[in-house]
Design a protein around this motif. Structure first.
Motif, PDB file in Angstrom:
ATOM      1  N   SER A  53     122.706  -2.232  84.974  1.00 59.92           N
ATOM      2  CA  SER A  53     123.323  -3.233  85.842  1.00 59.92           C
ATOM      3  C   SER A  53     123.575  -4.564  85.144  1.00 59.92           C
ATOM      4  CB  SER A  53     122.442  -3.461  87.077  1.00 59.92           C
ATOM      5  OG  SER A  53     121.156  -3.917  86.704  1.00 59.92           O
ATOM      6  N   SER A  54     122.762  -4.888  84.146  1.00 58.05           N
ATOM      7  CA  SER A  54     122.892  -6.197  83.497  1.00 58.05           C
ATOM      8  C   SER A  54     124.182  -6.344  82.706  1.00 58.05           C
ATOM      9  CB  SER A  54     121.692  -6.447  82.581  1.00 58.05           C
ATOM     10  OG  SER A  54     121.675  -5.523  81.510  1.00 58.05           O
ATOM     11  N   THR A  55     124.805  -5.219  82.352  1.00 57.31           N
ATOM     12  CA  THR A  55     126.038  -5.268  81.556  1.00 57.31           C
ATOM     13  C   THR A  55     127.220  -4.650  82.304  1.00 57.31           C
ATOM     14  OG1 THR A  55     125.433  -3.190  80.440  1.00 57.31           O
ATOM     15  CG2 THR A  55     124.834  -5.260  79.344  1.00 57.31           C
ATOM     16  N   ALA A  56     127.091  -4.497  83.602  1.00 57.76           N
ATOM     17  CA  ALA A  56     128.150  -3.872  84.393  1.00 57.76           C
ATOM     18  C   ALA A  56     129.213  -4.891  84.777  1.00 57.76           C
ATOM     19  CB  ALA A  56     127.554  -3.221  85.632  1.00 57.76           C
ATOM     20  N   SER A  57     129.943  -5.349  83.776  1.00 52.31           N
ATOM     21  CA  SER A  57     131.041  -6.283  83.990  1.00 52.31           C
ATOM     22  C   SER A  57     132.129  -5.951  82.984  1.00 52.31           C
ATOM     23  CB  SER A  57     130.589  -7.731  83.795  1.00 52.31           C
ATOM     24  OG  SER A  57     130.290  -7.993  82.430  1.00 52.31           O
ATOM     25  N   TYR A  58     133.336  -6.394  83.279  1.00 52.20           N
ATOM     26  CA  TYR A  58     134.434  -6.099  82.364  1.00 52.20           C
ATOM     27  C   TYR A  58     134.221  -6.767  81.008  1.00 52.20           C
ATOM     28  CZ  TYR A  58     138.849  -5.544  80.135  1.00 52.20           C
ATOM     29  OH  TYR A  58     139.799  -5.217  79.200  1.00 52.20           O
ATOM     30  N   ARG A  59     133.805  -8.037  81.042  1.00 53.41           N
ATOM     31  CA  ARG A  59     133.643  -8.759  79.789  1.00 53.41           C
ATOM     32  C   ARG A  59     132.604  -8.092  78.894  1.00 53.41           C
ATOM     33  NH1 ARG A  59     135.381 -13.554  78.197  1.00 53.41           N
ATOM     34  NH2 ARG A  59     136.051 -14.114  80.303  1.00 53.41           N
ATOM     35  N   ALA A  60     131.471  -7.693  79.470  1.00 51.63           N
ATOM     36  CA  ALA A  60     130.417  -7.063  78.670  1.00 51.63           C
ATOM     37  C   ALA A  60     130.840  -5.665  78.214  1.00 51.63           C
ATOM     38  CB  ALA A  60     129.119  -6.999  79.467  1.00 51.63           C
ATOM     39  N   THR A  61     131.405  -4.879  79.124  1.00 54.16           N
ATOM     40  CA  THR A  61     131.793  -3.509  78.791  1.00 54.16           C
ATOM     41  C   THR A  61     132.852  -3.469  77.706  1.00 54.16           C
ATOM     42  OG1 THR A  61     131.225  -2.696  80.999  1.00 54.16           O
ATOM     43  CG2 THR A  61     132.788  -1.389  79.740  1.00 54.16           C
ATOM     44  N   SER A  62     133.737  -4.462  77.688  1.00 52.84           N
ATOM     45  CA  SER A  62     134.803  -4.497  76.690  1.00 52.84           C
ATOM     46  C   SER A  62     134.290  -4.634  75.263  1.00 52.84           C
ATOM     47  CB  SER A  62     135.774  -5.647  77.000  1.00 52.84           C
ATOM     48  OG  SER A  62     136.487  -5.394  78.187  1.00 52.84           O
ATOM     49  N   SER A  63     133.026  -5.017  75.101  1.00 50.55           N
ATOM     50  CA  SER A  63     132.458  -5.108  73.756  1.00 50.55           C
ATOM     51  C   SER A  63     132.259  -3.728  73.138  1.00 50.55           C
ATOM     52  CB  SER A  63     131.115  -5.849  73.804  1.00 50.55           C
ATOM     53  OG  SER A  63     130.120  -5.048  74.428  1.00 50.55           O
ATOM     54  N   GLY A  64     132.170  -2.699  73.985  1.00 45.87           N
ATOM     55  CA  GLY A  64     131.918  -1.357  73.479  1.00 45.87           C
ATOM     56  C   GLY A  64     130.474  -1.099  73.119  1.00 45.87           C
ATOM     57  N   ARG A  65     129.587  -2.040  73.462  1.00 45.77           N
ATOM     58  CA  ARG A  65     128.188  -1.906  73.047  1.00 45.77           C
ATOM     59  C   ARG A  65     127.225  -1.765  74.232  1.00 45.77           C
ATOM     60  NH1 ARG A  65     130.136  -6.114  69.692  1.00 45.77           N
ATOM     61  NH2 ARG A  65     129.143  -7.696  71.006  1.00 45.77           N
ATOM     62  N   THR A  66     127.737  -1.596  75.429  1.00 47.13           N
ATOM     63  CA  THR A  66     126.866  -1.559  76.607  1.00 47.13           C
ATOM     64  C   THR A  66     126.483  -0.152  77.046  1.00 47.13           C
ATOM     65  OG1 THR A  66     128.682  -1.447  78.204  1.00 47.13           O
ATOM     66  CG2 THR A  66     128.015  -3.649  77.444  1.00 47.13           C
ATOM     67  N   GLY A  67     127.162   0.856  76.524  1.00 51.18           N
ATOM     68  CA  GLY A  67     126.947   2.223  76.983  1.00 51.18           C
ATOM     69  C   GLY A  67     127.830   2.599  78.155  1.00 51.18           C
ATOM     70  N   HIS A  68     128.430   1.596  78.786  1.00 50.06           N
ATOM     71  CA  HIS A  68     129.302   1.868  79.923  1.00 50.06           C
ATOM     72  C   HIS A  68     130.632   2.462  79.482  1.00 50.06           C
ATOM     73  CE1 HIS A  68     127.085   0.260  83.292  1.00 50.06           C
ATOM     74  NE2 HIS A  68     126.860  -0.890  82.665  1.00 50.06           N
ATOM     75  N   ALA A  69     131.209   3.242  80.369  1.00 54.22           N
ATOM     76  CA  ALA A  69     132.602   3.669  80.249  1.00 54.22           C
ATOM     77  C   ALA A  69     133.341   3.161  81.476  1.00 54.22           C
ATOM     78  CB  ALA A  69     132.702   5.187  80.185  1.00 54.22           C
TER      79      ALA A  69
END
Length: 246
Positions: free
Chosen positions: A97-113
């Protein structure tokens, strides 16, 4: 990097600020790249349906599926046009949840898709049919950690299963397509357990329909919807499901 071309403030694609002739050259080069990669997501293929299906639901309860396949704008637009689908939400899955944002996810380092959560009536449309659409027209399952011009693990092809039945169906269908040799390249779609789904920012929801003339949408996403109508006319709906946003 082209994976960072969507701005959090407006959803428009961005690049390094340029002026005058340089800006024109950058724009022309970027559009040429969009055109050269459009076929990967825009051709569509008529794939066989899954040979193994989940039993039809005996209740009226809706179910959900979470799928990732590149930018969620196009994924959302495709599944909004399916009979039996009542909601499609763009969001993030695979991280916390701490990285569930567009800005964070766009880094490619959060594990999110970037992913979509699809709510559907299993008495009208099956999970198997959703997977058939997913592999046929919604994205290119042979591209590793990218879709067209969007590069990075946040654009990976992934199925996030909510239960053992979804896992079994996804794995069986990938194996079926692989054995049939329907693609020239191997399928790289990941099948991972769904830990959580986090809705994206409001400006990402219904993006294609609020921005129908956006160059990215015109080149990459409307062809997917056209292919859906052509290949799945029996379940295509003209009026899309629109996500309610605050």
């Amino acid at each position: 990097m082209l994976s960072l071309l969507k701005t959090p403030s407006s959803g428009r694609k961005r690049g390094k600020p340029l002026l005058g002739v340089g800006a024109a050259l950058w724009s022309a080069a970027l559009f040429a790249l969009w055109q050269s990669t459009a076929s990967a997501a825009g051709d569509g293929v008529e794939l066989p349906p899954p040979s193994t299906n989940l039993p039809a639901s005996s209740t009226a309860d809706t179910q959900t599926a979470v799928l990732a396949g590149g930018c969620f704008w196009g994924m959302e637009a495709v599944f909004q046009h399916l009979d039996g689908v009542s909601d499609v939400v763009s969001g993030y899955s695979g991280g916390d949840s701490s990285t569930a944002s567009y800005r964070a996810t766009s880094s490619g380092r959060t594990g999110h898709a970037e992913a979509v959560q699809i709510t559907y009536d299993p008495q009208t449309i099956s999970y198997a049919k959703l997977l058939q659409v997913y592999f046929s027209v919604a994205h290119d399952s042979t591209q590793l950690n990218r879709q067209g011009p969007d590069v990075g693990p946040q654009y990976r092809s992934a199925i996030f299963y909510a239960n053992d039945r979804q896992q079994a169906m996804a794995e069986a269908y990938i194996a079926q397509l692989g054995e049939a040799g329907v693609f020239e390249k191997p399928i790289v779609t990941q099948v991972d357990p769904l830990s959580a789904f986090y809705p994206a920012e409001a400006y990402h929801q219904n993006f294609a329909y609020r921005n129908p003339n956006h160059r990215y949408i015109v080149v990459h996403d409307w062809p997917k919807v056209d292919n859906l109508q052509r290949l799945f006319a029996d379940i295509y709906r003209d009026t899309p499901v629109i996500v309610a946003t605050k």
